[in-house]
Motif scaffolding. Structure first.
Motif, mmCIF file in Angstrom:
data_model
loop_
_atom_site.group_PDB
_atom_site.id
_atom_site.type_symbol
_atom_site.label_atom_id
_atom_site.label_comp_id
_atom_site.label_asym_id
_atom_site.label_seq_id
_atom_site.Cartn_x
_atom_site.Cartn_y
_atom_site.Cartn_z
ATOM 1 N N SER A 39 -2.784 12.280 -25.283
ATOM 2 C CA SER A 39 -4.001 13.014 -24.958
ATOM 3 C C SER A 39 -3.627 14.394 -24.443
ATOM 4 O O SER A 39 -2.651 14.536 -23.688
ATOM 5 C CB SER A 39 -4.787 12.260 -23.881
ATOM 6 O OG SER A 39 -5.779 13.082 -23.317
ATOM 7 N N PRO A 40 -4.359 15.424 -24.823
ATOM 8 C CA PRO A 40 -4.046 16.758 -24.292
ATOM 9 C C PRO A 40 -4.176 16.832 -22.775
ATOM 10 O O PRO A 40 -3.547 17.672 -22.141
ATOM 11 C CB PRO A 40 -5.061 17.672 -24.993
ATOM 12 C CG PRO A 40 -6.115 16.768 -25.522
ATOM 13 C CD PRO A 40 -5.472 15.450 -25.779
ATOM 14 N N ARG A 95 5.024 22.079 -24.390
ATOM 15 C CA ARG A 95 5.281 21.118 -25.453
ATOM 16 C C ARG A 95 6.345 21.674 -26.408
ATOM 17 O O ARG A 95 6.495 22.871 -26.558
ATOM 18 C CB ARG A 95 4.004 20.815 -26.242
ATOM 19 C CG ARG A 95 2.945 20.107 -25.436
ATOM 20 C CD ARG A 95 1.907 19.475 -26.362
ATOM 21 N NE ARG A 95 1.225 20.453 -27.185
ATOM 22 C CZ ARG A 95 0.146 21.110 -26.797
ATOM 23 N NH1 ARG A 95 -0.342 20.930 -25.587
ATOM 24 N NH2 ARG A 95 -0.428 21.967 -27.607
ATOM 25 N N VAL A 130 -2.728 15.245 -29.385
ATOM 26 C CA VAL A 130 -1.867 16.371 -29.748
ATOM 27 C C VAL A 130 -0.467 15.841 -30.018
ATOM 28 O O VAL A 130 -0.045 14.826 -29.450
ATOM 29 C CB VAL A 130 -1.812 17.440 -28.639
ATOM 30 C CG1 VAL A 130 -3.163 18.110 -28.468
ATOM 31 C CG2 VAL A 130 -1.334 16.836 -27.317
ATOM 32 N N ARG A 170 -1.408 18.948 -19.389
ATOM 33 C CA ARG A 170 -1.879 20.213 -18.834
ATOM 34 C C ARG A 170 -0.770 20.878 -18.029
ATOM 35 O O ARG A 170 -0.168 20.265 -17.154
ATOM 36 C CB ARG A 170 -3.085 19.997 -17.923
ATOM 37 C CG ARG A 170 -4.279 19.333 -18.604
ATOM 38 C CD ARG A 170 -4.862 20.178 -19.700
ATOM 39 N NE ARG A 170 -6.076 19.567 -20.267
ATOM 40 C CZ ARG A 170 -6.604 19.912 -21.403
ATOM 41 N NH1 ARG A 170 -6.039 20.860 -22.145
ATOM 42 N NH2 ARG A 170 -7.700 19.320 -21.842
#
Length: 316
Positions: free
Chosen positions: A173-174, A182, A256, A178
């Motif tokens: 999950s994005p 990446r 993502v 946070r």
């Protein structure tokens, strides 16, 4: 037509009322089946008895029973209605029925989102989907086409062709990334979400060869890949899954890719069917449709990758 012969035949409504009442041995239940009043059924029966000149039912306590003549007549009338039903069915072609065997993850993450396209293009085909991790038997289980994971050959007397390769990517999950960078380094400790294929050891080895560290805090294991994907979308860790199964979630922003690395297992998802299928034309139609969908998916993935690369290389 001979008028006398025509007048000798009972009305179809009366025969329907008699056939239903003879099965239920109840005017009330016959009326419920035919969606008429109980009085209407009784009137039809009395008219039929008058036409035939004999009794078909007799009272027994609070119920009714067929007379000997009624018993004999009910068998013939029921056979006549069965012939009418069969004749009508013969004029209405049965819909084509195709059974495809797939894994639960393939069904949930790849096939079901695309089904509306198939049903709209093939309205006369009934598609039965058997989603199971068990290896289905074509003859015993009535399977027309199967999607099987692995490497051929899958058995003698089978036609096999590749639908798409098994390319594994790490997704999450994005929300859980946070503030992290990446692609080269994940600074926090994360949970790895495993499925029964257990491909994380190979993927981690590929990361080390590219000098990309990943600190693992814990592991959660699932019996199906789709469960690991769903857990990743809920922010519970990083899943490893076939790119085809997560492409739609990536495009929608629900997931993502954590690394650019893609691990090729040298296996794939193959379309497999008997060389002499029971229904060659509908099987060929379904096989062609699946290939078209896979080609569209690859084109969409390439376009999404190109847009992502363009954004990442744009000047700040």
């Amino acid at each position: 037509m001979d008028d006398d012969q025509d007048e000798s035949l009972p009305s179809l409504n009366a025969l329907r009322a008699f056939e239903a009442a003879s099965r239920h041995l109840s005017f009330r239940r016959a009326a419920e089946e035919l969606r008429v009043t109980e009085g209407a059924v009784g009137q039809h029966i009395r008219g039929l008895e008058t036409n035939l000149g004999l009794k078909l039912f007799e009272r027994r306590g609070r119920g009714i029973a067929l007379t000997e003549n009624g018993e004999t007549y009910s068998v013939s009338v029921r056979r006549a209605f069965d012939l009418l039903i069969d004749a009508t069915k013969a004029l209405r072609p049965e819909p084509l029925k195709i059974t495809i065997s797939v894994t639960p993850t393939f069904a949930a993450k790849w096939l079901i989102p695309r089904l509306p396209d198939f049903t709209s293009a093939n309205p006369d085909t009934d598609l039965r989907i058997v989603a199971t991790d068990r290896l289905s038997h074509f003859q015993r289980d009535g399977i027309d086409l199967a999607v099987r994971y692995g490497r051929p050959p899958f058995g003698a007397g089978l036609d096999t062709d590749l639908l798409f390769e098994d390319i594994q990517v790490a997704v999450a999950s994005p929300d859980i990334l946070r503030g992290e960078r990446r692609g080269k380094q994940i600074v926090s400790q994360h949970t790895l979400l495993h499925d029964t294929h257990n491909l994380w050891p190979q993927f981690l080895a590929d990361l080390l060869r590219q000098q990309i560290p990943l600190t693992v805090e814990k592991n959660i294991r699932f019996s199906q890949t789709s469960l690991a994907i769903d857990a990743a979308a809920e922010g519970q860790g990083i899943a490893l899954a076939n790119l085809e199964f997560v492409a739609r979630d990536i495009a929608a922003g629900r997931l993502v890719r954590i690394f650019e690395l893609a691990h090729r297992t040298h296996a794939g998802f193959y379309l497999v069917s008997p060389r002499k299928p029971r229904q060659s034309e509908p099987v060929a139609t379904l096989r062609k449709w699946l290939h078209v969908q896979a080609s569209k998916a690859r084109q969409a993935e390439d376009a999404h990758a190109a847009r992502s690369l363009s954004r990442s290389s744009a000047p700040m």
